[in-house]
Scaffold this motif. Structure first.
Motif, PDB file in Angstrom:
ATOM      1  N   VAL A  24      33.330  42.555  37.244  1.00 54.80           N
ATOM      2  CA  VAL A  24      34.294  42.904  38.071  1.00 54.80           C
ATOM      3  C   VAL A  24      34.203  44.145  38.735  1.00 54.80           C
ATOM      4  N   ASP A  25      34.445  44.448  39.951  1.00 56.92           N
ATOM      5  CA  ASP A  25      34.173  45.848  40.693  1.00 56.92           C
ATOM      6  C   ASP A  25      35.364  46.130  41.300  1.00 56.92           C
ATOM      7  N   MET A  26      36.624  46.861  40.759  1.00 55.81           N
ATOM      8  CA  MET A  26      37.817  47.179  41.115  1.00 55.81           C
ATOM      9  C   MET A  26      38.082  47.826  42.557  1.00 55.81           C
ATOM     10  N   THR A  27      37.068  48.198  43.126  1.00 54.77           N
ATOM     11  CA  THR A  27      37.020  48.878  44.445  1.00 54.77           C
ATOM     12  C   THR A  27      36.722  47.982  45.693  1.00 54.77           C
ATOM     13  N   LEU A  28      36.539  46.825  45.034  1.00 57.94           N
ATOM     14  CA  LEU A  28      36.445  45.552  46.131  1.00 57.94           C
ATOM     15  C   LEU A  28      37.662  44.999  46.646  1.00 57.94           C
ATOM     16  N   SER A  29      37.720  44.247  47.627  1.00 63.45           N
ATOM     17  CA  SER A  29      38.991  43.648  48.343  1.00 63.45           C
ATOM     18  C   SER A  29      40.051  44.662  48.313  1.00 63.45           C
ATOM     19  N   ASN A  30      39.629  45.740  48.886  1.00 64.81           N
ATOM     20  CA  ASN A  30      40.472  46.923  49.261  1.00 64.81           C
ATOM     21  C   ASN A  30      41.437  47.334  48.095  1.00 64.81           C
ATOM     22  N   GLY A  31      40.730  47.421  47.035  1.00 65.50           N
ATOM     23  CA  GLY A  31      41.280  48.125  45.926  1.00 65.50           C
ATOM     24  C   GLY A  31      41.839  46.994  44.707  1.00 65.50           C
ATOM     25  N   LEU A  32      41.811  45.704  45.275  1.00 68.14           N
ATOM     26  CA  LEU A  32      42.541  44.801  44.624  1.00 68.14           C
ATOM     27  C   LEU A  32      41.287  44.246  43.463  1.00 68.14           C
ATOM     28  N   GLY A  33      40.164  44.487  43.478  1.00 75.21           N
ATOM     29  CA  GLY A  33      39.315  44.001  42.796  1.00 75.21           C
ATOM     30  C   GLY A  33      38.572  42.645  43.056  1.00 75.21           C
ATOM     31  N   ASP A  34      37.436  42.396  42.591  1.00 75.25           N
ATOM     32  CA  ASP A  34      36.745  41.159  42.732  1.00 75.25           C
ATOM     33  C   ASP A  34      35.645  41.099  41.920  1.00 75.25           C
ATOM     34  N   VAL A  35      35.088  39.813  41.443  1.00 76.56           N
ATOM     35  CA  VAL A  35      34.097  39.501  40.949  1.00 76.56           C
ATOM     36  C   VAL A  35      32.817  39.898  41.642  1.00 76.56           C
ATOM     37  N   VAL A  36      31.808  40.497  41.319  1.00 75.97           N
ATOM     38  CA  VAL A  36      30.524  40.713  42.078  1.00 75.97           C
ATOM     39  C   VAL A  36      29.768  39.608  41.927  1.00 75.97           C
ATOM     40  N   ALA A  37      29.414  39.090  43.299  1.00 72.73           N
ATOM     41  CA  ALA A  37      28.890  37.619  43.496  1.00 72.73           C
ATOM     42  C   ALA A  37      27.468  37.480  42.839  1.00 72.73           C
ATOM     43  N   ALA A  38      26.754  38.438  42.761  1.00 71.49           N
ATOM     44  CA  ALA A  38      25.402  38.143  42.331  1.00 71.49           C
ATOM     45  C   ALA A  38      25.274  38.178  40.595  1.00 71.49           C
ATOM     46  N   THR A  39      26.688  38.599  40.096  1.00 69.74           N
ATOM     47  CA  THR A  39      26.549  38.542  38.633  1.00 69.74           C
ATOM     48  C   THR A  39      27.387  37.154  38.043  1.00 69.74           C
ATOM     49  N   LYS A  40      27.928  36.652  39.022  1.00 75.07           N
ATOM     50  CA  LYS A  40      29.055  35.538  38.416  1.00 75.07           C
ATOM     51  C   LYS A  40      28.478  34.276  37.640  1.00 75.07           C
ATOM     52  N   ASN A  41      28.956  34.236  36.363  1.00 77.79           N
ATOM     53  CA  ASN A  41      28.506  33.571  35.546  1.00 77.79           C
ATOM     54  C   ASN A  41      27.112  33.478  34.987  1.00 77.79           C
ATOM     55  N   THR A  42      26.756  34.705  34.822  1.00 78.39           N
ATOM     56  CA  THR A  42      25.374  34.998  34.288  1.00 78.39           C
ATOM     57  C   THR A  42      25.366  34.412  32.592  1.00 78.39           C
TER      58      THR A  42
ATOM     59  N   ILE B 222      33.507  40.473  32.342  1.00 78.10           N
ATOM     60  CA  ILE B 222      34.395  39.505  31.652  1.00 78.10           C
ATOM     61  C   ILE B 222      33.321  38.407  30.977  1.00 78.10           C
ATOM     62  N   PHE B 223      33.328  38.239  29.728  1.00 78.50           N
ATOM     63  CA  PHE B 223      32.684  37.284  28.867  1.00 78.50           C
ATOM     64  C   PHE B 223      33.425  35.958  28.852  1.00 78.50           C
ATOM     65  N   THR B 224      32.758  34.984  28.843  1.00 81.44           N
ATOM     66  CA  THR B 224      33.378  33.465  28.912  1.00 81.44           C
ATOM     67  C   THR B 224      32.796  32.509  28.169  1.00 81.44           C
ATOM     68  N   VAL B 225      33.395  31.634  27.419  1.00 86.56           N
ATOM     69  CA  VAL B 225      32.895  30.828  26.484  1.00 86.56           C
ATOM     70  C   VAL B 225      33.549  29.281  26.716  1.00 86.56           C
ATOM     71  N   GLY B 226      32.725  28.434  26.718  1.00 85.34           N
ATOM     72  CA  GLY B 226      33.196  26.873  26.911  1.00 85.34           C
ATOM     73  C   GLY B 226      33.684  26.322  25.770  1.00 85.34           C
ATOM     74  N   SER B 227      34.117  25.089  25.777  1.00 86.77           N
ATOM     75  CA  SER B 227      34.821  24.152  25.053  1.00 86.77           C
ATOM     76  C   SER B 227      33.975  23.240  24.366  1.00 86.77           C
ATOM     77  N   HIS B 228      34.174  22.806  23.351  1.00 84.40           N
ATOM     78  CA  HIS B 228      33.437  21.571  22.741  1.00 84.40           C
ATOM     79  C   HIS B 228      34.017  20.396  23.133  1.00 84.40           C
ATOM     80  N   GLY B 229      34.967  20.254  23.753  1.00 81.84           N
ATOM     81  CA  GLY B 229      35.722  19.237  24.233  1.00 81.84           C
ATOM     82  C   GLY B 229      35.144  19.003  25.477  1.00 81.84           C
TER      83      GLY B 229
END
Length: 244
Positions: free
Chosen positions: A52-70, A28-35
């Motif tokens: 995101v690893d879709m095998t986490l959270s019993n198959g519901l998926g979750d963000v891989v913590a070590a990569t969050k907002n790199t 997931i690539f994210t971009v901020g706002s000038h506002g």
């Protein structure tokens, strides 16, 4: 995913790209706002990614913590786009810097998000809020279009093997509020929507020369916006091949 970077007001707040070779992983690539940074001539808007690893959270998926907002870099416009690589497996994720208007093409391969290929198209420093507006790739991956707020609409050639951007064309429509942008499904036509008057313009990209492409501009409708101060909005191709 709570707490991801990005902003609801950004032109392209979030973009999801599959991780090549791994059907359970996504970026997931994210971009901020000038506002978020009023009054600052060069706001520290970050381009960031999270995996995101879709095998986490019993198959519901979750963000891989070590990569969050790199963070890839700060001082970005609000626009970002993705293009499939020539090998039909990898992707290019493309952003634009405010400091010099250059484009940064990041290769997303089976292993990671790589270092960028930089293409300077001579736009120079982009003051806030001119970083607003859409960056889009044509479905055939051969071209990019950019709606540069308070500047106008631009067309480029894109090499999906190298990530290089070239041949900038000013499409000849100076605009106070260039914003919406989309190619037709067959990549032959470019559409732009101006928020100042809601007019929808089209350019025929099959006519040959640069001068002919510029001269082909035709108003084809009005987005019919009624809100103030913005008329019209974004434009996007739907799964039925129509533009909305």
């Amino acid at each position: 995913g709570i707490g991801l970077a990005g902003d609801a007001s950004a032109t392209s707040s979030a973009l999801i790209v599959p991780r090549p070779g791994n059907p359970d992983r996504y970026y997931i690539f994210t971009v901020g706002s000038h506002g978020q940074y009023p009054g600052n001539p060069l706001p520290p808007i970050p381009i960031a990614w999270s995996e995101v690893d879709m095998t986490l959270s019993n198959g519901l998926g979750d963000v891989v913590a070590a990569t969050k907002n790199t963070v890839l870099f700060t001082g970005s416009t609000e626009r970002i786009a993705a293009v499939r690589h020539a090998n039909n497996l990898y992707f290019w994720v493309i952003a634009q810097r405010l400091s010099d208007g250059a484009y940064l093409s990041y290769l997303v391969d089976c292993n990671n998000v790589g270092t960028p290929v930089v293409s300077d198209m001579g736009h120079g420093f982009i003051p806030v809020p001119n970083g607003i507006g859409y960056l889009k790739a044509s479905p055939d991956t051969r071209r990019l279009g950019n709606a540069m707020w308070a500047i106008g609409y631009f067309l480029y050639d894109f090499d999906n093997a190298t990530g290089n951007i070239s041949n900038p064309i000013d499409l000849g429509l100076p605009s106070t509020r260039a914003y919406g942008l989309s190619f037709s499904p067959n990549s032959n036509v470019l559409y732009g929507v101006d928020l100042s008057d809601g007019v929808i313009h089209q350019w025929d990209l099959t006519v040959g020369s640069t001068a002919s492409i510029i001269a082909s501009r035709t108003p084809v409708g009005n987005a019919g916006g009624t809100g103030s101060p913005y008329l019209g909005g974004a434009i996007q191709t739907g799964p039925d091949g129509k533009l909305y």
